[in-house]
Enzyme design. Structure first.
Site, PDB file in Angstrom:
ATOM      1  N   LYS A 287     -59.403  -2.773 -95.053  1.00 53.09           N
ATOM      2  CA  LYS A 287     -59.181  -3.931 -95.647  1.00 53.09           C
ATOM      3  C   LYS A 287     -59.611  -4.935 -94.457  1.00 53.09           C
ATOM      4  O   LYS A 287     -59.479  -4.709 -93.365  1.00 53.09           O
ATOM      5  CB  LYS A 287     -57.912  -3.958 -95.691  1.00 53.09           C
ATOM      6  CG  LYS A 287     -57.015  -2.967 -97.081  1.00 53.09           C
ATOM      7  CD  LYS A 287     -55.509  -3.634 -97.108  1.00 53.09           C
ATOM      8  CE  LYS A 287     -55.095  -2.730 -98.074  1.00 53.09           C
ATOM      9  NZ  LYS A 287     -55.208  -3.080 -99.661  1.00 53.09           N
ATOM     10  N   ARG A 361     -52.457   6.093-105.515  1.00 52.57           N
ATOM     11  CA  ARG A 361     -52.428   6.833-106.660  1.00 52.57           C
ATOM     12  C   ARG A 361     -52.777   8.367-106.368  1.00 52.57           C
ATOM     13  O   ARG A 361     -52.551   9.241-107.004  1.00 52.57           O
ATOM     14  CB  ARG A 361     -53.573   6.288-107.611  1.00 52.57           C
ATOM     15  CG  ARG A 361     -54.787   6.305-107.193  1.00 52.57           C
ATOM     16  CD  ARG A 361     -55.981   5.416-107.877  1.00 52.57           C
ATOM     17  NE  ARG A 361     -55.688   4.076-107.608  1.00 52.57           N
ATOM     18  CZ  ARG A 361     -56.359   2.982-107.929  1.00 52.57           C
ATOM     19  NH1 ARG A 361     -57.272   3.311-109.159  1.00 52.57           N
ATOM     20  NH2 ARG A 361     -56.242   1.662-107.766  1.00 52.57           N
TER      21      ARG A 361
HETATM   22  N1  BES Z   1     -51.617  -1.325-101.420  1.00 57.46           N
HETATM   23  C1  BES Z   1     -52.707  -1.631-102.065  1.00 57.46           C
HETATM   24  C2  BES Z   1     -52.234  -2.594-103.036  1.00 57.46           C
HETATM   25  C3  BES Z   1     -51.785  -4.069-102.658  1.00 57.46           C
HETATM   26  C4  BES Z   1     -52.304  -4.888-102.651  1.00 57.46           C
HETATM   27  C5  BES Z   1     -50.358  -3.972-102.503  1.00 57.46           C
HETATM   28  C6  BES Z   1     -51.532  -6.119-102.116  1.00 57.46           C
HETATM   29  C7  BES Z   1     -49.476  -5.077-102.308  1.00 57.46           C
HETATM   30  C8  BES Z   1     -50.416  -6.090-102.324  1.00 57.46           C
HETATM   31  C9  BES Z   1     -53.629  -0.510-102.664  1.00 57.46           C
HETATM   32  O1  BES Z   1     -53.536   0.692-101.945  1.00 57.46           O
HETATM   33  C10 BES Z   1     -54.990  -0.972-102.676  1.00 57.46           C
HETATM   34  O2  BES Z   1     -55.486  -1.294-101.672  1.00 57.46           O
HETATM   35  N2  BES Z   1     -55.367  -1.199-103.992  1.00 57.46           N
HETATM   36  C11 BES Z   1     -56.892  -1.357-104.096  1.00 57.46           C
HETATM   37  C12 BES Z   1     -57.589  -0.639-105.280  1.00 57.46           C
HETATM   38  C13 BES Z   1     -58.952  -0.805-105.143  1.00 57.46           C
HETATM   39  C14 BES Z   1     -59.789  -0.274-104.123  1.00 57.46           C
HETATM   40  C15 BES Z   1     -59.335  -0.118-106.656  1.00 57.46           C
HETATM   41  C16 BES Z   1     -56.740  -3.066-104.487  1.00 57.46           C
HETATM   42  O3  BES Z   1     -55.836  -3.142-105.192  1.00 57.46           O
HETATM   43  O4  BES Z   1     -57.442  -3.870-104.028  1.00 57.46           O
HETATM   44 ZN    ZN Z   2     -55.215   0.767-100.394  1.00 56.11          ZN
END
Ligand code: BES
Ligand code: ZN
Ligand code: ZN
Length: 509
Positions: A287, A361
């Site tokens: 990230k 997931r």
């Molecule tokens: N933990 C994150 C989702 C999240 C984002 C929670 C902001 C709280 C605040 C999750 O694991 C994630 O990174 N999801 C990605 C999925 C994508 C790569 C398909 C996302 O939401 O960008």
């Molecule tokens: Zn994530």
């Protein structure tokens, strides 16, 4: 001076355990630094329940509230400090228009009042006479519970790591809810305390709140009679939690799968399953710094499940409840799982890893399929800070809910509306299920069309790991965390979901 040292220690002790109780007293008999009484708009004259106090105070209250500049609009207030009456200060607090007030509005008003007394008036003790404000369609008990929740939740601070000026901090030592509904106050306090327990877990540093530490917190429920089983890394291997282990591969801290079982002797068994990513760096799909800043909270689903089991046990709910969470960090270490890897989940289905940041997931795939197969619940609900897409869609105002069992979703919606922890249903049509079919495995861990329907395709992905049991998925990525202070939440974890789930459990048949 020895005396002040003792005094300080004493105050600190009380600060941790704020005394909360109900009192069935009239305003004029209340002994507190601050007494807060509500009035609807237009206010104009002294509220009935303050008339006796007003005459003791020589008409001081009437003087203030009858002036043109006080209408009783929401959060407008006047303070009166009169000689010869028991409360130090009397605050008359505007509650706005009568037909606009709902239980959530009352909760917020109680939070506002508590912080006003603590921070502006430096009160050590506060008494709230707010549950007498009528809310259409509500009982006195519901109002007393809401006032207690709002007040207790608002007084929370996560300041264990602050070392300077701690003793200058304003501390509330006692909170009195004026009502004859004693049980409702006790219940409100229990629920708020469990939500605050959840916030403590969410706010803790990720290097301290490791999967092992989170499992240890679950172990703490044993003293409430909850059976807790913890699978360490070796046990996870033995059990076949390959999806959880795959996400864990980039981390030096080992994973845990945790099962908490509370038996309140009901006929129905409910399972709650949580996402427990104790830190989400994104893995190899790392990230950006900004996106990682709050990722210690990616275990909020697990924290809510743990805290809800705690609340159910403390309230002695007459149900069978199991709480399950898979806990791991998502890190980009040398052995990290990679894009293109295929991972087999507990139910035998294979997952093609398209993006290592869609890790929650993957962990839930094991947790859900294990829970259904081994714990055999009548209904299963999972909670997860699963997608940024859900935050884009709904903000932090509510959670997203999805699934194919409309009756469960309707019950969750109804619980959301009465607790103020609202959920909004997203569609779950076949097209969204098609979007997670993979080329090299059974399912892919991201939707096939970039940036489209991210919250929903995360949900349809999960549905592949649920067989027959009625199930709903709640994405709490938005409301689990707050970047600003609201009436009864501060910056940080919110504990969102604990009160929602307890209400659901109480009404589930
Ligand atoms: N933990 C994150 C989702 C999240 C984002 C929670 C902001 C709280 C605040 C999750 O694991 C994630 O990174 N999801 C990605 C999925 C994508 C790569 C398909 C996302 O939401 O960008
Ligand atoms: Zn994530
Ligand atoms: Zn995550």
């Amino acid at each position: 001076m020895p005396f002040s040292i003792i005094n300080l220690k004493y105050r600190r002790m009380i600060a941790v355990f704020m005394d909360v109780r109900s009192q069935d007293k009239k305003a004029e008999d209340v002994e507190a630094d601050v007494l807060v009484v509500g009035c609807f708009e237009p206010c104009g004259s002294v509220p009935d329940n303050l008339k006796a106090l007003d005459s003791k105070a020589g008409g001081e209250i009437a003087n203030h509230v009858s002036k043109d500049d006080f209408s009783g609009e929401r959060k407008q207030w006047r303070s009166i400090c009169a000689k010869g009456v028991a409360p130090g200060h009397i605050i008359v607090l505007g509650a706005g228009k009568k037909d606009k007030l709902d239980l959530e509005g009352l909760r917020k008003l109680a939070g506002f009042a508590t912080r006003l007394a603590r921070d502006k008036f430096s009160a050590k003790s506060v008494a709230l006479q707010l549950s007498e404000l009528e809310v259409k369609g509500s009982s006195k008990a519901e109002r007393a519970q809401a006032v207690t929740e709002g007040a207790v939740l608002s007084d929370y601070r996560f300041d264990k790591y602050k070392t300077v000026d701690k003793d200058k901090r304003k501390v509330l030592e006692s909170l009195v809810i004026l009502t004859e509904e004693k049980d409702a106050v006790t219940k409100g306090k229990t629920l708020a305390d469990c939500a605050l327990f959840c916030r403590d877990l969410q706010d803790e540093c990720p290097s301290n709140m490791t999967p092992e530490a989170l499992a240890q917190k679950a172990k703490g429920l044993e003293k409430l009679g909850v059976k807790v089983t913890v699978f360490d890394k070796a046990a996870c291997k033995k059990e076949g939690f390959e999806a959880l282990l795959a996400v864990n591969r980039g981390s030096v801290n080992e994973p845990r799968m945790v099962v908490m079982e509370y038996d309140g002797k009901g006929s129905k068994k409910v399972a709650l399953v949580g996402k427990g990513i104790t830190f989400d760096s994104g893995g190899l799909d790392i990230k950006p710094a900004d996106g990682m800043l709050t990722m210690k909270m990616d275990m909020s689903g697990a924290a809510v499940v743990l805290s809800t089991v705690k609340a159910a046990a403390e309230l002695k709910l007459p149900i069978k409840l199991v709480g399950v969470f898979g806990a791991t960090e998502n890190m980009p270490g040398q052995n990290a799982y990679k894009q293109g890897d295929v991972v087999k989940a507990y139910n035998g289905k294979t997952i093609e890893i398209m993006h290592t940041d869609a890790e929650g997931r993957v962990v839930l795939a094991d947790a859900l399929s294990y829970t259904e197969a081994k714990l055999k619940p009548d209904v299963m609900i999972d909670l997860a800070t699963l997608t940024g897409a859900c935050v884009v869609a709904l903000g932090s105002v509510c959670a997203g809910v999805m699934g194919k069992h409309q009756d469960i979703i309707d019950q969750l919606k109804s619980s959301g509306n009465s607790t103020g922890e609202r959920v909004w249903q997203l569609p779950f049509w076949q097209e969204y299920h098609d979007m997670v079919k993979a080329d090299f495995a059974d399912v892919r861990n991201t939707g096939s069309v970039k940036r489209q329907a991210g919250a929903i395709t995360a949900g349809t992905f999960l549905s592949n790991f649920v067989d027959k049991v009625p199930w709903a998925h709640i994405d709490i990525a938005g409301p689990a965390w707050s970047d600003k202070s609201n009436d009864y939440t501060g910056k940080g974890g919110t504990g969102f979901g604990v009160r929602l789930l307890i209400d659901f459990l109480e009404n589930y048949k």
